[in-house]
Motif scaffolding. Sequence first.
Motif, PDB file in Angstrom:
ATOM      1  N   VAL A 118     -13.062   8.930   2.437  1.00 65.21           N
ATOM      2  CA  VAL A 118     -12.161   8.678   1.319  1.00 65.21           C
ATOM      3  C   VAL A 118     -11.369   7.406   1.595  1.00 65.21           C
ATOM      4  O   VAL A 118     -10.849   7.197   2.687  1.00 65.21           O
ATOM      5  CB  VAL A 118     -11.203   9.877   1.107  1.00 65.21           C
ATOM      6  CG1 VAL A 118     -10.104   9.521   0.146  1.00 65.21           C
ATOM      7  CG2 VAL A 118     -11.973  11.078   0.612  1.00 65.21           C
ATOM      8  N   VAL A 119     -11.305   6.571   0.580  1.00 63.93           N
ATOM      9  CA  VAL A 119     -10.526   5.338   0.693  1.00 63.93           C
ATOM     10  C   VAL A 119      -9.252   5.516  -0.134  1.00 63.93           C
ATOM     11  O   VAL A 119      -9.310   5.835  -1.324  1.00 63.93           O
ATOM     12  CB  VAL A 119     -11.330   4.127   0.158  1.00 63.93           C
ATOM     13  CG1 VAL A 119     -10.481   2.867   0.193  1.00 63.93           C
ATOM     14  CG2 VAL A 119     -12.603   3.976   0.962  1.00 63.93           C
ATOM     15  N   VAL A 120      -8.121   5.329   0.507  1.00 61.08           N
ATOM     16  CA  VAL A 120      -6.830   5.466  -0.158  1.00 61.08           C
ATOM     17  C   VAL A 120      -6.391   4.089  -0.638  1.00 61.08           C
ATOM     18  O   VAL A 120      -6.308   3.145   0.134  1.00 61.08           O
ATOM     19  CB  VAL A 120      -5.772   6.069   0.800  1.00 61.08           C
ATOM     20  CG1 VAL A 120      -4.423   6.186   0.099  1.00 61.08           C
ATOM     21  CG2 VAL A 120      -6.240   7.404   1.327  1.00 61.08           C
ATOM     22  N   LEU A 121      -6.143   4.009  -1.925  1.00 59.45           N
ATOM     23  CA  LEU A 121      -5.689   2.748  -2.512  1.00 59.45           C
ATOM     24  C   LEU A 121      -4.182   2.783  -2.702  1.00 59.45           C
ATOM     25  O   LEU A 121      -3.629   3.766  -3.191  1.00 59.45           O
ATOM     26  CB  LEU A 121      -6.378   2.515  -3.863  1.00 59.45           C
ATOM     27  CG  LEU A 121      -7.908   2.412  -3.819  1.00 59.45           C
ATOM     28  CD1 LEU A 121      -8.458   2.314  -5.223  1.00 59.45           C
ATOM     29  CD2 LEU A 121      -8.332   1.223  -2.980  1.00 59.45           C
ATOM     30  N   LYS A 122      -3.532   1.726  -2.299  1.00 62.31           N
ATOM     31  CA  LYS A 122      -2.078   1.642  -2.474  1.00 62.31           C
ATOM     32  C   LYS A 122      -1.765   1.068  -3.830  1.00 62.31           C
ATOM     33  O   LYS A 122      -2.406   0.138  -4.287  1.00 62.31           O
ATOM     34  CB  LYS A 122      -1.474   0.748  -1.379  1.00 62.31           C
ATOM     35  CG  LYS A 122      -1.587   1.313  -0.005  1.00 62.31           C
ATOM     36  CD  LYS A 122      -0.917   0.379   0.989  1.00 62.31           C
ATOM     37  CE  LYS A 122      -1.040   0.935   2.392  1.00 62.31           C
ATOM     38  NZ  LYS A 122      -0.395   0.046   3.373  1.00 62.31           N
ATOM     39  N   LYS A 123      -0.760   1.630  -4.458  1.00 61.26           N
ATOM     40  CA  LYS A 123      -0.279   1.087  -5.724  1.00 61.26           C
ATOM     41  C   LYS A 123       0.737  -0.003  -5.448  1.00 61.26           C
ATOM     42  O   LYS A 123       1.561   0.105  -4.546  1.00 61.26           O
ATOM     43  CB  LYS A 123       0.379   2.171  -6.569  1.00 61.26           C
ATOM     44  CG  LYS A 123      -0.577   3.073  -7.240  1.00 61.26           C
ATOM     45  CD  LYS A 123       0.166   3.962  -8.219  1.00 61.26           C
ATOM     46  CE  LYS A 123      -0.805   4.736  -9.048  1.00 61.26           C
ATOM     47  NZ  LYS A 123      -0.108   5.562 -10.031  1.00 61.26           N
ATOM     48  N   HIS A 124       0.697  -1.040  -6.232  1.00 65.57           N
ATOM     49  CA  HIS A 124       1.648  -2.154  -6.056  1.00 65.57           C
ATOM     50  C   HIS A 124       2.805  -2.000  -6.968  1.00 65.57           C
ATOM     51  O   HIS A 124       2.877  -1.602  -7.999  1.00 65.57           O
ATOM     52  CB  HIS A 124       0.957  -3.489  -6.298  1.00 65.57           C
ATOM     53  CG  HIS A 124      -0.088  -3.782  -5.260  1.00 65.57           C
ATOM     54  ND1 HIS A 124       0.237  -4.106  -3.962  1.00 65.57           N
ATOM     55  CD2 HIS A 124      -1.437  -3.768  -5.320  1.00 65.57           C
ATOM     56  CE1 HIS A 124      -0.880  -4.309  -3.293  1.00 65.57           C
ATOM     57  NE2 HIS A 124      -1.897  -4.111  -4.096  1.00 65.57           N
TER      58      HIS A 124
END
Length: 124
Positions: A118-124
């Motif tokens: 799983v790749v966790v994407l950060k919100k900007h």
Amino acid sequence: MPAPSLVSAVVKRPWLTKLLTPLAGWYANAAGYRQMGLRADDLIVEENETVLKALHRLSPKESYDRIYRIRRATQLSLQHKLLPKSEWTKPEEDVPYLTPIIEQLHAEDKERKELDTVVVLKKH
């Protein structure tokens, strides 16, 4: 990885199921394992890590019964004998007991791999 299966293709076509059911019964009887008191799942090769894990998940009674059937069949094979017809495994008794556990283990492995990648994407 499990072998590819045509079950879904056959089940979707009732005419094909009707055609292949007698052939499948004939093949199971011709294989000879029922004449030695074995079930189809007794023939699964144990040299696979997944199968070994599945064997550890069997209940103690099912595990004992499996070992008994295999040892009896080995003894019969050494003696070049078959069981009396009354002791043969009947088709209604030849139900999968190990295959569902193996399928469950494959599903768990697949889910574990998906969660590990799983790749966790950060919100900007």
